[in-house]
Design an enzyme around this catalytic site. Structure first.
Site, PDB file in Angstrom:
ATOM      1  N   HIS A  34       0.828  -1.204   0.000  1.00 29.29           N
ATOM      2  CA  HIS A  34       0.000   0.000   0.000  1.00 29.29           C
ATOM      3  C   HIS A  34       0.868   1.263   0.000  1.00 29.29           C
ATOM      4  O   HIS A  34       0.572   2.237  -0.695  1.00 29.29           O
ATOM      5  CB  HIS A  34      -0.903   0.036   1.243  1.00 29.29           C
ATOM      6  CG  HIS A  34      -1.867  -1.088   1.344  1.00 29.29           C
ATOM      7  ND1 HIS A  34      -1.747  -2.099   2.280  1.00 29.29           N
ATOM      8  CD2 HIS A  34      -2.982  -1.380   0.627  1.00 29.29           C
ATOM      9  CE1 HIS A  34      -2.755  -2.941   2.151  1.00 29.29           C
ATOM     10  NE2 HIS A  34      -3.521  -2.539   1.153  1.00 29.29           N
ATOM     11  N   ILE A 172       4.639  -5.762  -4.658  1.00 29.19           N
ATOM     12  CA  ILE A 172       5.695  -5.579  -3.667  1.00 29.19           C
ATOM     13  C   ILE A 172       5.794  -6.851  -2.837  1.00 29.19           C
ATOM     14  O   ILE A 172       4.785  -7.419  -2.412  1.00 29.19           O
ATOM     15  CB  ILE A 172       5.409  -4.368  -2.763  1.00 29.19           C
ATOM     16  CG1 ILE A 172       5.203  -3.105  -3.603  1.00 29.19           C
ATOM     17  CG2 ILE A 172       6.541  -4.170  -1.754  1.00 29.19           C
ATOM     18  CD1 ILE A 172       6.397  -2.713  -4.457  1.00 29.19           C
TER      19      ILE A 172
END
Length: 272
Positions: A34, A172
């Site tokens: 995020h 990620i």
């Protein structure tokens, strides 16, 4: 950073914003994935709005709505550190205060994730459209880990003529290779070790294709070998429109893997 709770306040704030707006919709329990989206928005826009809302309409009755991780205070601190301008944190009654205008997801939402979780994408598109209408962003940022969701949101923006640029952002990973997910906190120590086979299988598939392999079934079989003894829900090779393909096409192929650890579903993929 200002925390906004109501639609009325958000609308008033939005009226006063002159410049580009980057929007990052989340369900909270923020992690480095995020944060990467927020940083991308911060670097490329005059204002950044982040929303945190655990959306009930995208959860099936047997799923983890009640136990989904909620970390409001920690999330707010992360957003402040990332220089977010406005953090929108509505209650369920705020987002669903009246009779619903149901959004029907398109046909390609009923395969893969949509087949396993019927109705899930109806809820996703419904809440994303509501948030888009409230924030009216210039750019909206979504991770490529939720590949089908990203594609459907892009399709919705195109089909409804929304003047929003959807920015896909890279997956990620932890240093171990495991794709970051808010649900990783559910894994025990042994499951976390076993889960590393998922990213290992993804990297192996990428290397096979880089060396010239184009047969989808061969790649799928090799992935299953790496995932041996795991509860594999599916391994699929699809084009960018989520049609299954027998021959891998460079720049038009996504390899998707979903593995279960009890009630925990972990997704990973690679875009070729």
């Amino acid at each position: 950073m200002k925390i906004v709770k109501t639609i009325e306040e958000l609308k008033e704030i939005r009226k006063e914003l002159n410049g580009t707006i980057g929007f990052v919709p989340t369900m909270g329990a923020l992690h480095d994935g995020h944060i990467s989206l927020i940083k991308e928005a911060r670097a490329n826009n005059d204002f950044v709005i982040v929303s945190i809302f655990v959306n009930p309409t995208q959860f099936l009755p047997n799923e983890d709505l009640s136990s989904y991780p909620r970390k409001a205070e920690a999330d707010a601190k992360i957003c402040q550190m990332c220089k977010v301008d406005f953090l929108f944190m509505p209650e369920v009654s705020t987002m669903y205060e009246s009779s619903e205008v149901l959004i029907k997801a398109p046909q390609n939402s009923y395969v893969l994730e949509g087949f396993t979780r019927p109705g899930h994408f109806d809820g996703v598109l419904q809440v994303v459209l509501k948030l888009f209408n409230l924030t009216r962003p210039t750019n909206a940022y979504f991770g490529k880990k939720d590949a089908q969701q990203l594609t459907l949101i892009q399709q919705m923006v195109k089909n409804l003529f929304l003047n929003i640029n959807i920015v896909p952002c890279p997956i990620i990973r932890e240093n171990s290779g495991l794709a970051l997910s808010s649900r990783n906190v559910y894994l025990d120590a042994n499951q976390k070790i076993e889960a590393l086979k998922i990213s290992k299988s993804i990297y192996m598939a990428g290397n096979l294709i880089a060396r010239g392999e184009r047969d989808s079934q061969i790649v799928i079989n090799k992935i299953y070998e790496v995932l041996e003894n795991l509860d594999v829900e599916y391994v699929k090779v699809v084009d960018n429109n989520f049609n299954e393909i027998k021959v891998i096409e460079p720049k038009n192929t996504i390899i998707l893997v979903v593995v279960r650890f009890g009630k925990i579903r972990l997704l990973d993929n690679i875009w070729m």
